[in-house]
Design a protein around this motif. Structure first.
Motif, PDB file in Angstrom:
ATOM      1  N   ASN A 139       0.816  -1.218   0.000  1.00  0.00           N
ATOM      2  CA  ASN A 139       0.000   0.000   0.000  1.00  0.00           C
ATOM      3  C   ASN A 139       0.846   1.263   0.000  1.00  0.00           C
ATOM      4  O   ASN A 139       0.414   2.300  -0.507  1.00  0.00           O
ATOM      5  CB  ASN A 139      -0.930  -0.001   1.209  1.00  0.00           C
ATOM      6  N   SER A 140       2.057   1.160   0.539  1.00  0.00           N
ATOM      7  CA  SER A 140       2.910   2.347   0.664  1.00  0.00           C
ATOM      8  C   SER A 140       3.303   2.953  -0.686  1.00  0.00           C
ATOM      9  O   SER A 140       3.615   4.145  -0.765  1.00  0.00           O
ATOM     10  CB  SER A 140       4.164   2.014   1.467  1.00  0.00           C
ATOM     11  N   VAL A 141       3.298   2.151  -1.738  1.00  0.00           N
ATOM     12  CA  VAL A 141       3.714   2.661  -3.051  1.00  0.00           C
ATOM     13  C   VAL A 141       2.641   2.490  -4.124  1.00  0.00           C
ATOM     14  O   VAL A 141       2.800   2.984  -5.245  1.00  0.00           O
ATOM     15  CB  VAL A 141       5.008   1.984  -3.543  1.00  0.00           C
ATOM     16  N   LYS A 142       1.566   1.815  -3.787  1.00  0.00           N
ATOM     17  CA  LYS A 142       0.529   1.525  -4.788  1.00  0.00           C
ATOM     18  C   LYS A 142       0.010   2.814  -5.403  1.00  0.00           C
ATOM     19  O   LYS A 142      -0.285   3.779  -4.698  1.00  0.00           O
ATOM     20  CB  LYS A 142      -0.607   0.741  -4.146  1.00  0.00           C
ATOM     21  N   GLY A 143      -0.073   2.837  -6.715  1.00  0.00           N
ATOM     22  CA  GLY A 143      -0.525   4.023  -7.431  1.00  0.00           C
ATOM     23  C   GLY A 143       0.605   4.935  -7.869  1.00  0.00           C
ATOM     24  O   GLY A 143       0.423   5.789  -8.731  1.00  0.00           O
ATOM     25  N   ARG A 144       1.783   4.780  -7.297  1.00  0.00           N
ATOM     26  CA  ARG A 144       2.942   5.601  -7.670  1.00  0.00           C
ATOM     27  C   ARG A 144       4.016   4.792  -8.380  1.00  0.00           C
ATOM     28  O   ARG A 144       4.895   5.349  -9.028  1.00  0.00           O
ATOM     29  CB  ARG A 144       3.561   6.256  -6.433  1.00  0.00           C
ATOM     30  N   VAL A 145       3.940   3.487  -8.267  1.00  0.00           N
ATOM     31  CA  VAL A 145       4.991   2.601  -8.769  1.00  0.00           C
ATOM     32  C   VAL A 145       4.382   1.571  -9.720  1.00  0.00           C
ATOM     33  O   VAL A 145       3.299   1.049  -9.456  1.00  0.00           O
ATOM     34  CB  VAL A 145       5.691   1.893  -7.591  1.00  0.00           C
ATOM     35  N   THR A 146       5.098   1.295 -10.794  1.00  0.00           N
ATOM     36  CA  THR A 146       4.660   0.265 -11.737  1.00  0.00           C
ATOM     37  C   THR A 146       5.842  -0.620 -12.088  1.00  0.00           C
ATOM     38  O   THR A 146       6.886  -0.119 -12.523  1.00  0.00           O
ATOM     39  CB  THR A 146       4.102   0.896 -13.027  1.00  0.00           C
ATOM     40  N   ILE A 147       5.659  -1.911 -11.916  1.00  0.00           N
ATOM     41  CA  ILE A 147       6.693  -2.876 -12.301  1.00  0.00           C
ATOM     42  C   ILE A 147       6.269  -3.531 -13.615  1.00  0.00           C
ATOM     43  O   ILE A 147       5.083  -3.792 -13.847  1.00  0.00           O
ATOM     44  CB  ILE A 147       6.913  -3.931 -11.199  1.00  0.00           C
ATOM     45  N   SER A 148       7.238  -3.770 -14.474  1.00  0.00           N
ATOM     46  CA  SER A 148       6.947  -4.404 -15.763  1.00  0.00           C
ATOM     47  C   SER A 148       8.140  -5.245 -16.187  1.00  0.00           C
ATOM     48  O   SER A 148       9.235  -5.092 -15.655  1.00  0.00           O
ATOM     49  CB  SER A 148       6.640  -3.344 -16.826  1.00  0.00           C
ATOM     50  N   ARG A 149       7.904  -6.127 -17.130  1.00  0.00           N
ATOM     51  CA  ARG A 149       9.003  -6.942 -17.644  1.00  0.00           C
ATOM     52  C   ARG A 149       9.059  -6.822 -19.150  1.00  0.00           C
ATOM     53  O   ARG A 149       8.043  -6.634 -19.822  1.00  0.00           O
ATOM     54  CB  ARG A 149       8.846  -8.412 -17.244  1.00  0.00           C
ATOM     55  N   ASP A 150      10.268  -6.943 -19.672  1.00  0.00           N
ATOM     56  CA  ASP A 150      10.501  -6.915 -21.112  1.00  0.00           C
ATOM     57  C   ASP A 150      11.118  -8.257 -21.459  1.00  0.00           C
ATOM     58  O   ASP A 150      12.319  -8.466 -21.255  1.00  0.00           O
ATOM     59  CB  ASP A 150      11.429  -5.742 -21.461  1.00  0.00           C
ATOM     60  N   ASN A 151      10.311  -9.149 -21.968  1.00  0.00           N
ATOM     61  CA  ASN A 151      10.788 -10.510 -22.199  1.00  0.00           C
ATOM     62  C   ASN A 151      11.961 -10.598 -23.176  1.00  0.00           C
ATOM     63  O   ASN A 151      12.951 -11.266 -22.885  1.00  0.00           O
ATOM     64  CB  ASN A 151       9.633 -11.391 -22.663  1.00  0.00           C
ATOM     65  N   PRO A 152      11.892  -9.955 -24.343  1.00  0.00           N
ATOM     66  CA  PRO A 152      13.020 -10.089 -25.270  1.00  0.00           C
ATOM     67  C   PRO A 152      14.336  -9.584 -24.687  1.00  0.00           C
ATOM     68  O   PRO A 152      15.394 -10.132 -24.983  1.00  0.00           O
ATOM     69  CB  PRO A 152      12.584  -9.252 -26.467  1.00  0.00           C
ATOM     70  N   LYS A 153      14.253  -8.563 -23.852  1.00  0.00           N
ATOM     71  CA  LYS A 153      15.478  -7.979 -23.306  1.00  0.00           C
ATOM     72  C   LYS A 153      15.853  -8.595 -21.966  1.00  0.00           C
ATOM     73  O   LYS A 153      16.901  -8.274 -21.407  1.00  0.00           O
ATOM     74  CB  LYS A 153      15.322  -6.467 -23.137  1.00  0.00           C
ATOM     75  N   ASN A 154      14.974  -9.447 -21.422  1.00  0.00           N
ATOM     76  CA  ASN A 154      15.209 -10.060 -20.110  1.00  0.00           C
ATOM     77  C   ASN A 154      15.458  -9.007 -19.034  1.00  0.00           C
ATOM     78  O   ASN A 154      16.392  -9.120 -18.232  1.00  0.00           O
ATOM     79  CB  ASN A 154      16.393 -11.028 -20.178  1.00  0.00           C
TER      80      ASN A 154
END
Length: 123
Positions: free
Chosen positions: A62-77
């Motif tokens: 909850n401390s970062v929800k709405g301000r932080v986004t995690i994502s992955r880039d599969n081709p670039k690992n």
């Protein structure tokens, strides 16, 4: 040999944004959870975000929800952490971590760690 290498830290003013990246190598991470943690001086290492590599499901405290986004880039690992509306209390060393299996929010449950990248937010 698993290697996690973070980049993208730096100095930013309050209200600003930063994008951290974690380059992962040494194995196939399709069955892994990738996480971001942070540690401020004198404090414990806290969970910031996690993503399951296979499904892309994401998890935030909850401390970062709405301000932080995690994502992955599969081709670039790579795994990225976009941080917006930064506050001085976000100042810490940010670490990328990996563990096989499901998401966990405790640092000791992660097997692999990067060297960390410093994020400093000035007021």
């Amino acid at each position: 040999q698993v290697q996690l290498v973070e980049s993208g830290g730096g100095l930013v003013q309050a209200g600003g944004s930063l994008r951290l990246s974690c380059a992962a190598s040494g194995r196939t991470f399709s069955s892994y959870t990738m996480g971001w943690f942070r540690q401020a001086p004198g404090k414990e290492r806290d969970f910031v975000a996690a993503i399951t590599w296979s499904t892309g499901n994401t998890y935030y405290p909850n401390s970062v929800k709405g301000r932080v986004t995690i994502s992955r880039d599969n081709p670039k690992n790579t795994v990225n952490l976009q941080m917006n509306s930064l506050k001085p209390e976000d100042t810490a060393i940010y670490y990328c971590a990996a563990r096989p299996g499901v998401v966990k929010t405790f640092a000791y449950l992660y097997d692999y760690w990067g060297q960390g990248t410093q994020v400093t937010v000035s007021s």
